[in-house]
Design a protein around this motif. Structure first.
Motif, short mmCIF file in Angstrom:
data_model
loop_
_atom_site.label_atom_id
_atom_site.label_comp_id
_atom_site.label_asym_id
_atom_site.label_seq_id
_atom_site.Cartn_x
_atom_site.Cartn_y
_atom_site.Cartn_z
N TRP A 48 0.83 -1.20 0.00
CA TRP A 48 0.00 0.00 0.00
C TRP A 48 0.87 1.25 0.00
CZ3 TRP A 48 -5.33 0.25 -0.22
CH2 TRP A 48 -6.01 -0.97 -0.09
N VAL A 49 0.42 2.26 -0.73
CA VAL A 49 1.02 3.60 -0.71
C VAL A 49 0.08 4.49 0.08
CG1 VAL A 49 1.53 5.63 -2.11
CG2 VAL A 49 2.30 3.37 -2.86
N LEU A 50 0.61 5.22 1.08
CA LEU A 50 -0.21 6.06 1.96
C LEU A 50 0.16 7.53 1.78
CD1 LEU A 50 -0.67 3.22 3.15
CD2 LEU A 50 -0.48 4.21 5.44
N ALA A 51 -0.87 8.37 1.54
CA ALA A 51 -0.66 9.82 1.34
C ALA A 51 -1.45 10.60 2.39
CB ALA A 51 -1.09 10.22 -0.07
N ASP A 66 6.38 11.85 2.99
CA ASP A 66 5.91 13.23 3.14
C ASP A 66 5.59 13.79 1.76
OD1 ASP A 66 6.40 13.13 5.87
OD2 ASP A 66 8.44 13.92 5.67
N LEU A 67 4.38 14.31 1.59
CA LEU A 67 4.03 14.99 0.35
C LEU A 67 4.91 16.22 0.16
CD1 LEU A 67 0.13 14.83 0.61
CD2 LEU A 67 1.54 13.57 -1.04
N ARG A 68 4.94 16.73 -1.04
CA ARG A 68 5.72 17.93 -1.32
C ARG A 68 5.32 19.08 -0.38
NH1 ARG A 68 5.24 19.44 -7.15
NH2 ARG A 68 5.41 17.18 -7.37
N GLY A 92 -2.20 -1.16 -3.63
CA GLY A 92 -3.31 -0.25 -3.42
C GLY A 92 -2.83 1.10 -2.93
N VAL A 93 -3.74 2.08 -2.92
CA VAL A 93 -3.40 3.43 -2.45
C VAL A 93 -4.43 3.87 -1.41
CG1 VAL A 93 -2.17 4.19 -4.51
CG2 VAL A 93 -4.66 4.40 -4.43
N LEU A 94 -3.93 4.59 -0.41
CA LEU A 94 -4.79 5.14 0.64
C LEU A 94 -4.41 6.59 0.84
CD1 LEU A 94 -5.63 3.59 4.11
CD2 LEU A 94 -4.59 5.87 3.98
N GLY A 95 -5.41 7.47 0.89
CA GLY A 95 -5.11 8.89 1.08
C GLY A 95 -6.09 9.54 2.02
N ILE A 111 -6.40 15.98 1.42
CA ILE A 111 -5.80 16.31 0.13
C ILE A 111 -5.06 15.12 -0.45
CG2 ILE A 111 -5.56 18.74 0.80
CD1 ILE A 111 -2.48 18.24 0.81
N GLY A 112 -4.58 14.22 0.42
CA GLY A 112 -3.96 12.99 -0.07
C GLY A 112 -4.96 12.10 -0.77
N SER A 113 -6.22 12.11 -0.28
CA SER A 113 -7.25 11.31 -0.93
C SER A 113 -7.57 11.85 -2.32
CB SER A 113 -8.52 11.27 -0.07
OG SER A 113 -9.23 12.50 -0.12
N ALA A 114 -7.53 13.18 -2.47
CA ALA A 114 -7.77 13.77 -3.79
C ALA A 114 -6.69 13.33 -4.78
CB ALA A 114 -7.79 15.29 -3.68
#
Length: 326
Positions: free
Chosen positions: A82-85, A113-115, A154-157, A160-163
């Motif tokens: 999984w990638v988590l944002a 960490d997001l940008r 899979g991805v989880l956000g 704003i990470g979900s967007a």
């Protein structure tokens, strides 16, 4: 002359009425712009690796536009990952509760960490716009790991990470499953919703900081992206005390035919593990296990060659038979 004086009087009346209204509108719009600008200024603490994440390794990612991202990767034990944002003004550490659930179930987990957050590069957050590039870089890293099946990522956000993850998953059919925590329907609504009290005046003011940074408000539309994620597994979670409940009603109704949804009673914007400490981890793991279970390839039976009847060898006539034949 009388007509001229009449026009002057009306001009003064209009000036007396319009000018104050204009000044009020400018004041309200300016205040909204100032308040909205504060969303782009927040602390950027360094992440500290928890003691129970001893198997994690430090990773550095680079996006297509050259931003360097910092994170941790826990290797997979079940060939899935999984990638988590995270959300605005957060760091990778804010998704540690979700990471622990997935890690304990055997999944590989990439926290980063997001940008413009934490230890990553970048000058400003774009609320899910350019963060799409961050998610793509994270997916590329995880899919390249030797112990991971690229078809089981899979991805989880969150927020704003979900967007960002919703937009990426909508265009990348290889994303196997999606979890959206506290999503917003569109970036425009997310930026302007809390400033709706005085209508277009304050909402326009609230958008000024976004326009000034060149953020593509019209391109980040979760409520449209989710339609391109189906029929892949999708799980949307939100709190019953978050602002914008009418927007959540609209999103939940929109995805009802094809997605799992859960509105946690008493929860606000995130921190779901604290509000539902038993139910939230259970539901998250159940979804992950169902969504990323190994794909069973049908076994192909080898064709069995048809049996060939062997003719019995002809018996040689005995000497006695030969003698009788003379």
């Amino acid at each position: 002359m009388a007509g001229l004086l009449k026009r002057i009087r009306w001009g003064r009346v209009l000036g007396v009425l319009v000018l104050p209204l204009l000044l009020v509108a400018l004041a309200l719009g300016g205040r909204a712009a100032w308040r909205s600008e504060q969303y782009f200024h927040y602390p950027r603490p360094a992440a500290v690796l928890p003691a129970d994440f001893g198997s994690a390794r430090e990773v550095t990612l680079r996006t297509d536009d050259g931003v360097e991202l910092r994170g941790w990767y826990v290797p997979s034990r079940n060939k899935a990952a999984w990638v988590l944002a995270h959300g605005l003004s957060q760091t990778r550490m804010d998704l540690l509760p979700e990471a622990r659930v997935l890690r304990d179930a055997g999944y590989g987990v990439l926290l980063f960490d997001l940008r413009a957050h934490g230890q990553s590069g970048g000058e400003t957050s774009t609320w899910g716009d350019k963060e799409r590039q961050d998610v793509r870089a994270a997916l590329a890293y995880v899919r390249a790991q030797p112990e991971v099946d690229p078809a089981r990522v899979g991805v989880l956000g969150f927020s704003i990470g979900s967007a960002a993850v919703a937009e990426v998953a909508a265009k990348d059919p290889q994303v196997a499953a999606v979890v959206l925590l506290s999503p917003f329907n569109t970036l425009w609504l997310a930026a302007a919703y809390d400033f709706r009290r005085f209508g277009v005046v304050t909402q326009t003011g609230a958008l000024v900081p976004f326009w000034r940074r060149g953020i593509a408000l019209d391109e980040v539309r979760t409520i449209d992206a989710v339609d391109h994620i189906k029929p892949r597994p999708l799980f949307i979670v939100a709190g019953s005390e978050e602002s914008g409940q009418p927007l959540l009603d609209e999103l939940f109704a929109h995805v009802a035919p094809y997605a799992q949804t859960w509105r946690i009673p008493g929860a606000s914007h995130g921190n779901f593990a604290a509000t539902a400490p038993t139910e939230y981890p259970r539901r998250l793991r159940e979804f992950a296990d169902s969504a990323l279970k190994p794909v069973e390839t049908p076994s192909v039976e080898k064709p069995v060659a048809p049996a060939v009847e062997k003719k019995a060898p002809a018996k040689k006539p005995s000497r006695r038979t030969k003698a009788g034949a003379r």
